[in-house]
Design a protein around this motif. Structure first.
Motif, short mmCIF file in Angstrom:
data_model
loop_
_atom_site.label_atom_id
_atom_site.label_comp_id
_atom_site.label_asym_id
_atom_site.label_seq_id
_atom_site.Cartn_x
_atom_site.Cartn_y
_atom_site.Cartn_z
N ILE A 137 0.80 -1.15 0.06
CA ILE A 137 -0.05 -0.09 -0.08
C ILE A 137 0.86 1.27 0.10
O ILE A 137 0.51 2.20 -0.82
N ALA B 108 -10.08 4.20 -1.12
CA ALA B 108 -9.63 2.92 -0.52
C ALA B 108 -9.88 2.20 -1.72
O ALA B 108 -9.09 0.91 -1.84
N LYS B 109 -11.09 2.30 -2.42
CA LYS B 109 -11.63 1.32 -3.46
C LYS B 109 -10.36 1.28 -4.44
O LYS B 109 -10.15 0.30 -5.08
N TYR C 171 -7.54 -0.56 -3.60
CA TYR C 171 -7.79 -2.01 -3.70
C TYR C 171 -7.71 -2.46 -4.84
O TYR C 171 -7.11 -3.59 -5.35
N ASP C 172 -8.34 -1.82 -5.86
CA ASP C 172 -8.36 -2.22 -7.48
C ASP C 172 -7.03 -2.16 -7.88
O ASP C 172 -6.79 -3.21 -8.57
N LEU D 216 -4.24 -3.07 -6.10
CA LEU D 216 -3.67 -4.13 -5.54
C LEU D 216 -4.09 -5.13 -6.10
O LEU D 216 -3.31 -6.07 -6.30
N TYR D 217 -5.28 -5.33 -6.67
CA TYR D 217 -5.82 -6.63 -6.85
C TYR D 217 -4.97 -7.31 -7.79
O TYR D 217 -5.02 -8.68 -7.78
N GLY E 87 -7.17 -7.92 1.45
CA GLY E 87 -8.52 -7.42 1.58
C GLY E 87 -8.99 -5.79 1.64
O GLY E 87 -7.97 -5.03 2.10
N LEU E 88 -9.93 -5.37 1.21
CA LEU E 88 -10.41 -4.09 1.07
C LEU E 88 -10.26 -3.68 2.70
O LEU E 88 -9.95 -2.48 2.81
N THR F 148 -8.27 -4.46 4.91
CA THR F 148 -6.73 -3.99 5.45
C THR F 148 -6.45 -2.81 4.65
O THR F 148 -5.80 -1.99 5.24
N VAL F 149 -6.99 -2.59 3.63
CA VAL F 149 -6.74 -1.17 2.81
C VAL F 149 -7.31 0.03 4.04
O VAL F 149 -6.38 0.52 4.28
N TYR F 150 -8.41 -0.31 4.32
CA TYR F 150 -9.03 0.77 5.14
C TYR F 150 -8.09 0.70 6.33
O TYR F 150 -7.77 2.19 6.93
#
Lengths: 156, 156
Positions: A27, A40-41, A44-45, A47-48, A55-56, A58-60
DNA sequence: TTACTAATGAAAATGATTTTCATTTTCTCT
DNA sequence: AGAGAAAATGAAAATCATTTTCATTAGTAA
């Protein structure tokens, strides 16, 4: 962002956290590679594709952690999401935002830094005493429509 | 807020809306009776005792309407809710905010109006051209902890 | 008063963020 | 290197503000 600075930030984080984990590293890397404010989204995207296991949630949690440690700036956008950006080196890069009220896009600017600093410094001092308020940060933001949304608003 | 001004605002709203309804009148009245920034939920709770028939949905719709017509100022607070306040008479009362990042409380201030106006005007002009951005509003806000939350943070 | 249709309210849907809890991973101590 | 303790994680459920849907109600112009 220069590599050097990213390393400084990572060191600073590791020293203030009990464990340094892969998600945190990934991150941080994503934040360091962009100048944009990411939600955050969006992180996450990104990262994916390379780390579908993260997981999302964890991002938060990680963004909140970085923010708490002062490494990340958090902006609450009127479109309902928060967006995050790594703070840059030194205070000379202090900047503010143009926020699109339609799509949430955030543009940084740092014109008039000198004049702003004078005004803010004076204001901060007076207000914190007058209202017994602990001031931790300030924002100057201009709200409106970005080029793209302006066009789309005309259509509809 | 002086009665006179509330009447002016009501007249202005009626002229720009196809029907003037009881919920709109009641919500305007609540906004006019306070100087605070209220969330939709807070307005709904106030309403509930005298007008239990008015729904939260209508509160949201009405606030959005008033905001769109420029009668109400909307502030996105970092605690995740929006808060609304009736704009006061004339432009001389233009003000900004101290926002508590913990409880969302908003305190108005209007010190340094003159200096601010100068800075903002200049900034706005330059930025809107440079980034092709239609600027509709601006905020200057100081974020931190209010007196109450500062004490509670120490405890925990 | 009537008819038109904007406005409303209740309930369901949405979407961002947080919580819960069982599992995994890091790190420290051997 | 290996084992154990605790921090960190991920998936799913929960929460909470706000929006949408849709059948009903109520302003308003004639």
């Amino acid at each position: 962002m220069p590599q050097r600075h990213q390393h400084q930030v990572r060191r600073r984080l590791r020293d203030n956290v009990s464990r340094w984990t892969q998600p945190r590293d990934v991150i941080l890397d994503i934040l360091a590679r962009t100048k944009k404010h990411l939600s955050a989204k969006e992180i996450y995207d990104t990262l994916y594709s390379t780390h579908p296991g993260i997981g999302l949630t964890t991002v938060y949690r990680t963004l909140e952690l970085f923010h708490r440690l002062g490494v990340v700036q958090k902006v609450t956008s009127p479109d309902g999401q928060s967006r995050y950006q790594l703070r840059s080196e030194g205070s000379q890069e202090h900047h503010h935002h143009l926020i699109c009220i339609r799509c949430g896009k955030i543009i940084d600017y740092q014109d008039f830094a000198e004049e702003e600093l004078k005004l803010v410094g004076k204001t901060e001092q007076v207000l914190s005493q007058k209202h017994n308020f602990l001031i931790l940060d300030h924002n100057i933001e201009f709200l409106g429509l970005c080029e793209k949304c302006r066009k789309e608003t005309q259509k509809s």
